[in-house]
Design an enzyme around this catalytic site. Structure first.
Site, PDB file in Angstrom:
ATOM      1  CG  HIS A  20     -10.023  -9.458   1.110  1.00 57.99           C
ATOM      2  ND1 HIS A  20      -8.674  -9.237   0.946  1.00 57.99           N
ATOM      3  CD2 HIS A  20     -10.406  -8.656   2.137  1.00 57.99           C
ATOM      4  CE1 HIS A  20      -8.274  -8.321   1.807  1.00 57.99           C
ATOM      5  NE2 HIS A  20      -9.299  -7.960   2.555  1.00 57.99           N
ATOM      6  CG  HIS A  23      -7.607 -11.762   4.537  1.00 60.98           C
ATOM      7  ND1 HIS A  23      -8.899 -11.508   4.161  1.00 60.98           N
ATOM      8  CD2 HIS A  23      -7.290 -10.826   5.460  1.00 60.98           C
ATOM      9  CE1 HIS A  23      -9.347 -10.469   4.837  1.00 60.98           C
ATOM     10  NE2 HIS A  23      -8.392 -10.025   5.625  1.00 60.98           N
ATOM     11  CB  CYS A 128     -14.777   8.889  19.748  1.00 62.18           C
ATOM     12  SG  CYS A 128     -16.289   8.567  18.800  1.00 62.18           S
ATOM     13  CB  CYS A 131     -14.329   5.423  17.667  1.00 62.65           C
ATOM     14  SG  CYS A 131     -14.612   6.559  16.345  1.00 62.65           S
ATOM     15  CB  CYS A 145     -15.045  11.628  16.846  1.00 61.01           C
ATOM     16  SG  CYS A 145     -14.899  10.129  15.858  1.00 61.01           S
ATOM     17  CG  HIS A 148     -18.612   8.342  14.967  1.00 61.84           C
ATOM     18  ND1 HIS A 148     -17.483   7.683  15.389  1.00 61.84           N
ATOM     19  CD2 HIS A 148     -19.464   7.393  14.537  1.00 61.84           C
ATOM     20  CE1 HIS A 148     -17.645   6.388  15.234  1.00 61.84           C
ATOM     21  NE2 HIS A 148     -18.835   6.168  14.718  1.00 61.84           N
ATOM     22  CE  LYS A 298      -7.375   0.686   2.795  1.00 62.89           C
ATOM     23  NZ  LYS A 298      -8.284   0.302   3.748  1.00 62.89           N
ATOM     24  CE  LYS A 301     -17.791  -8.708   1.191  1.00 66.91           C
ATOM     25  NZ  LYS A 301     -18.404  -9.462   2.274  1.00 66.91           N
TER      26      LYS A 301
HETATM   27  N1  MSP Z   1      -5.419  -9.398  13.282  1.00 68.23           N
HETATM   28  C1  MSP Z   1      -4.370  -8.590  12.791  1.00 68.23           C
HETATM   29  C2  MSP Z   1      -3.063  -9.368  12.819  1.00 68.23           C
HETATM   30  C3  MSP Z   1      -2.671  -9.928  14.147  1.00 68.23           C
HETATM   31  S1  MSP Z   1      -1.258 -10.904  14.063  1.00 68.23           S
HETATM   32  C4  MSP Z   1      -0.815 -11.176  15.623  1.00 68.23           C
HETATM   33  C5  MSP Z   1      -4.668  -8.150  11.357  1.00 68.23           C
HETATM   34  N2  MSP Z   1      -5.586  -8.844  10.694  1.00 68.23           N
HETATM   35  S2  MSP Z   1      -6.134  -8.525   9.219  1.00 68.23           S
HETATM   36  O1  MSP Z   1      -7.098  -9.542   8.954  1.00 68.23           O
HETATM   37  O2  MSP Z   1      -6.581  -7.184   9.145  1.00 68.23           O
HETATM   38  O3  MSP Z   1      -4.969  -8.602   8.230  1.00 68.23           O
HETATM   39  C6  MSP Z   1      -4.041  -9.622   8.258  1.00 68.23           C
HETATM   40  C7  MSP Z   1      -3.132  -9.599   7.081  1.00 68.23           C
HETATM   41  O4  MSP Z   1      -3.866  -9.707   5.860  1.00 68.23           O
HETATM   42  C8  MSP Z   1      -2.304  -8.342   6.833  1.00 68.23           C
HETATM   43  O5  MSP Z   1      -1.164  -8.241   7.551  1.00 68.23           O
HETATM   44  C9  MSP Z   1      -1.890  -8.581   5.422  1.00 68.23           C
HETATM   45  O6  MSP Z   1      -0.887  -9.559   5.479  1.00 68.23           O
HETATM   46  C10 MSP Z   1      -3.081  -9.230   4.802  1.00 68.23           C
HETATM   47  N3  MSP Z   1      -3.824  -8.284   4.012  1.00 68.23           N
HETATM   48  C11 MSP Z   1      -5.099  -7.834   4.223  1.00 68.23           C
HETATM   49  N4  MSP Z   1      -5.448  -7.045   3.186  1.00 68.23           N
HETATM   50  C12 MSP Z   1      -4.434  -6.985   2.287  1.00 68.23           C
HETATM   51  C13 MSP Z   1      -4.269  -6.429   1.004  1.00 68.23           C
HETATM   52  N5  MSP Z   1      -5.177  -5.677   0.425  1.00 68.23           N
HETATM   53  N6  MSP Z   1      -3.112  -6.724   0.341  1.00 68.23           N
HETATM   54  C14 MSP Z   1      -2.149  -7.539   0.869  1.00 68.23           C
HETATM   55  N7  MSP Z   1      -2.288  -8.062   2.064  1.00 68.23           N
HETATM   56  C15 MSP Z   1      -3.320  -7.662   2.864  1.00 68.23           C
HETATM   57  O7  MSP Z   1      -4.063  -7.197  10.906  1.00 68.23           O
END
Ligand code: MSP
Length: 522
Positions: A20, A23, A128, A131, A145, A148, A298, A301
């Site tokens: 999304h 990312h 748990c 989890c 937990c 849950h 936040k 979905k």
């Molecule tokens: N897999 C771990 C990172 C391992 S690195 C060795 C992880 N993955 S993640 O997919 O959950 O998130 C990766 C990155 O996505 C976050 O650090 C952040 O940079 C970005 N974001 C995910 N959601 C976000 C927002 N809502 N807003 C801004 N960035 C966010 O954590």
């Protein structure tokens, strides 16, 4: 020896769901920096990828009725597809399921067992089963937990520990000697407090998780996902303690790890400690940016406030998205994404301020300069002044102050719009054609500068501008093409068209380009 590349990384994204806008944020920031440096002839290595191991991913794959690897293949491909859509040019895409990475993780584990920084112990905790996670007493809700609501069990599990406690002092020393290591500064304090409060050794293996990198000397253990994933920054550049590839020395140390604020601790504390244990130099900087919410909430979905980058791109184009997320909020701070704010900026900053200015000037240039690119306006005050802005804009990008750079660029755009209103070229066209030509020379050259400045942010727009401005086209006399509007205005929020300028160009006139006399840029 080959010169050191500027090595930029993004986190590896979990493949538990489709990508999304959150990312896209980190990856686009990396892309902007990488494009800017490449344009300055700095050799760059930009790595991104996917984080694929662990119980969560295994569970999702099982729920979907597919093998974990097949699941990972699908979502990992979705990420690559998104980067293509968003015009992201990375140099390497690493997956934690890549055999070279897995071999690197295994070798690191064995090396640290030998050196004593990884040791076998037992983890006592409240577990748990649903989890598949341990909880502290304080985290429980009425002794159950917190997720849950079910009773937890006292479990004693054999696990390998990483001797993080040993690195408390060396880390604090490193932070002190390298004040930019943890950036931005306002986020560093929290990490400093955490380290100062005392570091405990951490559990880095699991016996209950099958989907992970096996510990070679003790295969009933798999490596904890974070220990595995963090190593990607080194293994992706060719590191394996048993045989370090010569490439590694052309990339390491990483110049900047871009991460979201929620994973700053992993990157600012655990990762450098792991590198210290391995005797590998530390990265130069870890930069933690803020989080995007959607309409104040936040991103989620289930709540329906989830924005897919593809949808925005389809309607507004990729550059509008690339512009908005770095202009709206200062990189580092938290921000809120709303389609209303997006549309406002699209119409005001892009369609109106830049798009209109550009098409009007190009129309007039096509008509009054006969498609010829004018000589550099050496005496132009405005062009002279704008040229001095370039170092400042570059500095902003290099210090990851993307919003600051865009603000400055739009200040220039707005100055040009004012100048048009002041000089009234539609009147000059009748009264003083020579003065009109000089004015257009200045405008065209200023727009060339602006196209260069926006290039890392909006590469498509910049190349369309360059095409019309006669940059990079062979001087072979080919007729300039008609190019569509940079940012077609969206109906609902349109402002009335500016008076005057349109009147001097017949509607049928092509938005023509200029033939280059001089294809050097600034
Ligand atoms: N897999 C771990 C990172 C391992 S690195 C060795 C992880 N993955 S993640 O997919 O959950 O998130 C990766 C990155 O996505 C976050 O650090 C952040 O940079 C970005 N974001 C995910 N959601 C976000 C927002 N809502 N807003 C801004 N960035 C966010 O954590």
């Amino acid at each position: 020896m080959k010169s050191k590349k500027y090595y930029i990384t993004t986190p590896l994204y979990y493949v538990n769901d489709k990508p999304h806008i959150g990312h896209a944020y980190t990856t686009l920031a990396a892309d902007i920096l990488a494009r800017h440096l490449r344009a300055k002839d700095v050799p760059v290595h930009f790595q991104t990828g996917t984080d694929e191991h662990g119980s969560n991913i295994e569970k999702i794959a099982r729920e979907k009725g597919v093998e974990p690897k097949a699941w990972c293949d699908g979502i990992s491909a979705d990420f690559r597809e998104l980067w293509k859509t968003l015009n992201v040019k990375y140099d390497h895409f690493i997956r934690t399921t890549d055999p070279a990475h897995e071999a690197g993780v295994q070798a690191v584990f064995e090396k640290l067992i030998k050196s004593g920084d990884v040791y076998l112990g037992s983890y006592d905790g409240l577990y748990c089963r649903s989890c598949e996670a341990f909880y502290d007493e304080g985290e429980l809700k009425e002794k159950n937990c917190p997720v849950h609501g079910k009773p937890v069990e006292h479990v004693s599990e054999e696990t390998y520990f990483f001797r993080l406690s040993k690195y408390e002092k060396p880390l604090l020393e490193h932070y002190e000697q390298h004040p930019d290591f943890l950036s931005p500064r306002y986020r560093a304090q929290e990490l400093l407090n955490f380290v100062k409060s005392g570091l405990k050794d951490i559990s880095i293996s699991r016996t209950k998780v099958a989907w992970g990198v096996q510990v070679k000397s003790n295969p009933k253990h798999t490596v904890y996902v974070w220990f595995d994933a963090l190593l990607n920054y080194a293994t992706g550049a060719g590191y394996n303690p048993e045989h370090v590839s010569p490439d590694f020395n052309t990339m390491w140390p990483a110049d900047v790890h871009l991460v979201g604020k929620e994973i700053f601790r992993f990157h600012g504390v655990i990762w450098p400690a792991m590198l210290m244990a391995l005797g590998v130099e530390l990265p130069r900087k870890v930069y933690a940016h803020g989080w995007w919410t959607i309409n104040g909430d936040k991103m989620s979905k289930s709540r329906g406030n989830f924005i897919k980058a593809e949808d925005v791109v389809q309607e507004y184009g990729v550059d509008a998205l690339r512009y908005f997320i770095f202009r709206e909020v200062s990189f580092g701070q938290d921000g809120d994404f709303s389609m209303d704010a997006f549309k406002r900026r699209y119409n005001a900053d892009l369609a109106n301020d830049l798009g209109n200015l550009f098409s009007r000037i190009m129309n007039m240039a096509a008509k009054y300069l006969d498609h010829q690119l004018p000589e550099k306006p050496e005496g132009s005050v405005i062009f002279g002044e704008f040229k001095t802005w370039t170092p400042e804009i570059h500095r902003s990008i290099e210090t990851l102050q993307f919003g600051e750079a865009l603000e400055k660029i739009w200040k220039a755009v707005s100055r040009l719009n004012h100048l048009v209103n002041e000089r009234k070229p539609w009147e000059l066209a009748k009264k003083d054609p020579e003065a009109l030509k000089v004015f257009l020379y200045e405008m065209v050259w200023c727009l060339r500068l602006i196209a260069g400045w926006i290039d890392p942010f909006m590469p498509d727009t910049a190349s369309r501008m360059h095409l019309q401005l006669g940059v990079g086209r062979p001087a072979d006399g080919t007729e300039p093409q008609k190019v569509p509007a940079l940012f077609p205005r969206k109906q609902d929020e349109s402002k009335p068209a500016r008076a005057g300028l349109d009147n001097i160009v017949p509607p049928s006139s092509p938005s023509g380009g200029l033939k280059p006399k001089d294809i050097k840029t600034n």
